[in-house]
Design a protein around this motif. Structure first.
Motif, PDB file in Angstrom:
ATOM      1  N   ALA A  78       0.889  -1.341  -0.401  1.00 40.77           N
ATOM      2  CA  ALA A  78      -0.011   0.024   0.041  1.00 40.77           C
ATOM      3  C   ALA A  78       0.773   1.108   0.051  1.00 40.77           C
ATOM      4  O   ALA A  78       1.975   1.160   0.448  1.00 40.77           O
ATOM      5  N   LEU A  79       0.385   2.161  -0.703  1.00 43.20           N
ATOM      6  CA  LEU A  79       1.233   3.581  -0.639  1.00 43.20           C
ATOM      7  C   LEU A  79       0.664   4.357   0.547  1.00 43.20           C
ATOM      8  O   LEU A  79      -0.511   4.568   0.568  1.00 43.20           O
ATOM      9  N   VAL A  80       1.429   4.672   1.363  1.00 46.37           N
ATOM     10  CA  VAL A  80       1.018   5.392   2.441  1.00 46.37           C
ATOM     11  C   VAL A  80       1.323   6.918   2.521  1.00 46.37           C
ATOM     12  O   VAL A  80       0.850   7.589   3.433  1.00 46.37           O
ATOM     13  N   HIS A  81       2.300   7.284   1.723  1.00 45.07           N
ATOM     14  CA  HIS A  81       2.655   8.693   1.515  1.00 45.07           C
ATOM     15  C   HIS A  81       3.058   8.881   0.306  1.00 45.07           C
ATOM     16  O   HIS A  81       3.801   8.147  -0.599  1.00 45.07           O
ATOM     17  N   HIS A  82       2.481   9.881  -0.712  1.00 43.55           N
ATOM     18  CA  HIS A  82       3.120  10.325  -1.985  1.00 43.55           C
ATOM     19  C   HIS A  82       3.480  11.768  -1.954  1.00 43.55           C
ATOM     20  O   HIS A  82       2.648  12.536  -1.885  1.00 43.55           O
ATOM     21  N   SER A  86       9.148  11.914  -3.351  1.00 41.25           N
ATOM     22  CA  SER A  86       9.257  10.639  -2.489  1.00 41.25           C
ATOM     23  C   SER A  86       8.026  10.098  -2.188  1.00 41.25           C
ATOM     24  O   SER A  86       7.114  10.575  -2.391  1.00 41.25           O
ATOM     25  N   PHE A  87       8.398   8.726  -1.950  1.00 36.69           N
ATOM     26  CA  PHE A  87       6.868   8.162  -1.575  1.00 36.69           C
ATOM     27  C   PHE A  87       7.270   7.075  -0.391  1.00 36.69           C
ATOM     28  O   PHE A  87       8.394   6.477  -0.527  1.00 36.69           O
ATOM     29  N   THR A  88       6.365   6.678   0.248  1.00 41.06           N
ATOM     30  CA  THR A  88       6.387   5.716   1.204  1.00 41.06           C
ATOM     31  C   THR A  88       5.454   4.491   1.037  1.00 41.06           C
ATOM     32  O   THR A  88       4.260   4.591   0.664  1.00 41.06           O
ATOM     33  N   PRO A 122       7.401   9.491 -10.790  1.00 39.14           N
ATOM     34  CA  PRO A 122       6.554   9.253 -12.156  1.00 39.14           C
ATOM     35  C   PRO A 122       5.361   9.325 -11.909  1.00 39.14           C
ATOM     36  O   PRO A 122       4.639   8.539 -11.105  1.00 39.14           O
ATOM     37  N   ALA A 123       4.232   9.902 -12.672  1.00 34.45           N
ATOM     38  CA  ALA A 123       2.926   9.979 -12.801  1.00 34.45           C
ATOM     39  C   ALA A 123       2.346   8.585 -12.860  1.00 34.45           C
ATOM     40  O   ALA A 123       1.341   8.440 -11.975  1.00 34.45           O
ATOM     41  N   GLU A 124       3.052   7.905 -13.698  1.00 37.41           N
ATOM     42  CA  GLU A 124       2.340   6.549 -13.929  1.00 37.41           C
ATOM     43  C   GLU A 124       2.433   5.651 -12.552  1.00 37.41           C
ATOM     44  O   GLU A 124       1.619   4.861 -12.409  1.00 37.41           O
ATOM     45  N   VAL A 125       3.720   5.787 -11.993  1.00 38.06           N
ATOM     46  CA  VAL A 125       3.700   5.185 -10.803  1.00 38.06           C
ATOM     47  C   VAL A 125       2.663   5.520  -9.610  1.00 38.06           C
ATOM     48  O   VAL A 125       1.950   4.906  -9.089  1.00 38.06           O
ATOM     49  N   GLY A 126       2.672   6.906  -9.256  1.00 36.42           N
ATOM     50  CA  GLY A 126       1.707   7.558  -8.509  1.00 36.42           C
ATOM     51  C   GLY A 126       0.403   6.983  -8.804  1.00 36.42           C
ATOM     52  O   GLY A 126      -0.430   6.596  -8.083  1.00 36.42           O
ATOM     53  N   GLY A 127      -0.057   7.164  -9.970  1.00 39.35           N
ATOM     54  CA  GLY A 127      -1.464   6.614 -10.426  1.00 39.35           C
ATOM     55  C   GLY A 127      -1.672   5.386 -10.205  1.00 39.35           C
ATOM     56  O   GLY A 127      -2.737   5.026  -9.570  1.00 39.35           O
ATOM     57  N   PHE A 128      -0.758   4.510 -10.276  1.00 39.66           N
ATOM     58  CA  PHE A 128      -0.946   3.159 -10.136  1.00 39.66           C
ATOM     59  C   PHE A 128      -1.094   2.672  -8.676  1.00 39.66           C
ATOM     60  O   PHE A 128      -1.974   2.019  -8.293  1.00 39.66           O
ATOM     61  N   MET A 129      -0.215   3.357  -7.939  1.00 39.47           N
ATOM     62  CA  MET A 129      -0.261   3.271  -6.393  1.00 39.47           C
ATOM     63  C   MET A 129      -1.257   3.714  -5.725  1.00 39.47           C
ATOM     64  O   MET A 129      -1.710   3.474  -4.741  1.00 39.47           O
TER      65      MET A 129
END
Ligand code: MLT
Length: 403
Positions: A78-82, A86-88, A122-129
């Protein structure tokens, strides 16, 4: 599209002399699960395509139970911070055979470009997660007070802020969000719950209330009607202590004004230990027998399943944080007598075992001009157990504010 769970088998070469999955091997299993997740989503080369490399900045792993060669572990990501660069990610590994929680981990990544500088995720990564949030266009993420909160917004008109209970998320209000007419319905996930960020520390009633005030500022909302379910009621009291001038009405659902007594505080710590050992599933197992009315348990298996799913997807950090916040919350009974100018309705499920009806009556009696509505067939989760009765009660209350 949702983030896929990944099953991986433990091999003997990953185990130590005692035959346990070795602590060092967890790092590579968690990593393999993440790559496999990308392979099933935007592609393993998604970072290469964007020219950004995700560098791990921090790793935290909690080892909960031993695993052995041949065990199949199910990895949930699960993505808990975007953030911008950076992301977590929080990952859990459970053994498929008995659903035992084996390990939980949190990885903080910074995206680095070819020139070695941080660059946007990358937007694609954020969008997916962010897929779960993105799947529902009414849910969006906003960063306020240092955390990313997920918030669902529907409708126009007078603003009504729905504050969920513990350890739930905004979907507990799904029916009221869909069907309460004529008002702007705003339902965030409190920090640590639902799709909002779940930091490890920093939970208190004041922080929750600060988050909500900052959220309303961001949404351009000045005045609001607060609707708080249980923990949401405790947060509403805190909000009133600091921003009473912004509150046009108050709806207290299945909640109480008193602080925890000494036994209650000790029980919060024991529950936090249970969450750390057994994860959100152990909390769901412990809470479910007390949460719902016997009518719901008997006649509404879908509601039972929804409540279980909502609890089980709550991050352990959010559960532990909420328990600390509830343990340390102030007594709000002195506030009740001062609320005469805030139109208030107190609502309670007739079969609520956690905040029982006599307490709700005492609370309504202590608030000048407050009304009490007791809802038959509901336990402690009235918004899901008797959604239409609650919608009717809210609609009548909101209409009374216009008169
Ligand atoms: C809730 O539903 O928010 C909790 O049960 C409240 C509590 O434990 O005090």
């Amino acid at each position: 599209m949702s983030i896929p769970e990944i099953d991986l088998t433990v091999y003997p070469d990953e185990c130590d002399a005692f035959g346990h999955l070795n602590q060092a091997s967890f790092l590579s299993l968690f990593e393999r699960a993440r790559w496999e997740m990308l392979a099933r989503g935007p592609g393993m080369d998604v970072f290469t395509r964007a020219g950004a490399w995700p560098a791990v900045r921090k790793t935290t792993i909690d080892y909960h139970a031993a695993a052995f060669p041949g065990d199949v572990l199910r990895f949930h990501q699960a993505l808990v911070h975007h953030g911008r660069t950076s992301f977590t990610m929080r990952q859990t590994a459970r053994r498929v055979q008995d659903d035992a929680l084996i390990a939980t981990a949190e990885f903080v990544f910074v995206c680095i470009g070819r020139d070695g500088r941080p660059m946007p995720v990358p937007a694609e990564v954020g969008g997916f997660m962010n897929a779960r949030a993105a799947a529902d266009p009414a849910v969006r993420r906003v960063t306020v007070n240092g955390v990313g909160l997920a918030v669902e917004e529907r409708g126009e008109g007078r603003a009504v802020l729905f504050i969920h209970g513990y350890p739930f998320d905004h979907t507990v209000w799904r029916h009221q969000l869909e069907r309460l007419p004529g008002v702007r319905r705003i339902a965030p996930d409190l920090r640590g719950m639902g799709l909002s960020d779940a930091p490890d520390l920093g939970y208190s009633m004041r922080t929750y209330a600060d988050d909500l005030a900052a959220l309303l500022d961001t949404l351009g909302v000045e005045d609001v009607v607060l609707v708080g379910l249980s923990l949401g009621g405790y947060v509403a009291f805190e909000f009133l202590r600091h921003w009473r001038e912004r509150v046009r009405g108050l709806v207290l659902v299945d909640t109480r004004a008193e602080a925890d007594n000494a036994d209650g505080r000790r029980a919060r710590d024991a529950t936090a230990a249970l969450a750390r050992d057994g994860g959100a599933k152990a909390i769901a197992d412990a809470m479910l027998p007390k949460l719902l009315s016997s009518a719901t348990e008997r006649d509404a298996p879908k509601v039972v399943a929804q409540v279980r799913a909502m609890i089980e997807r709550t991050p352990v950090a959010g559960i532990v944080g909420a328990l600390a916040a509830m343990r340390d919350r102030p007594d709000s009974t002195p506030l009740l007598g001062t609320l005469g100018a805030v139109p208030t309705v107190v609502i309670v499920g007739e079969d609520d075992e956690i905040t029982p009806a006599p307490g709700a009556r005492a609370m309504a009696d202590a608030i000048p001009h407050a009304r009490l509505v007791t809802i038959p067939g509901a336990g402690h989760v009235t918004p899901l157990e008797q959604p239409d009765v609650l919608i009717g009660t809210l609609a009548a209350f909101l209409e009374s504010l216009e008169r």
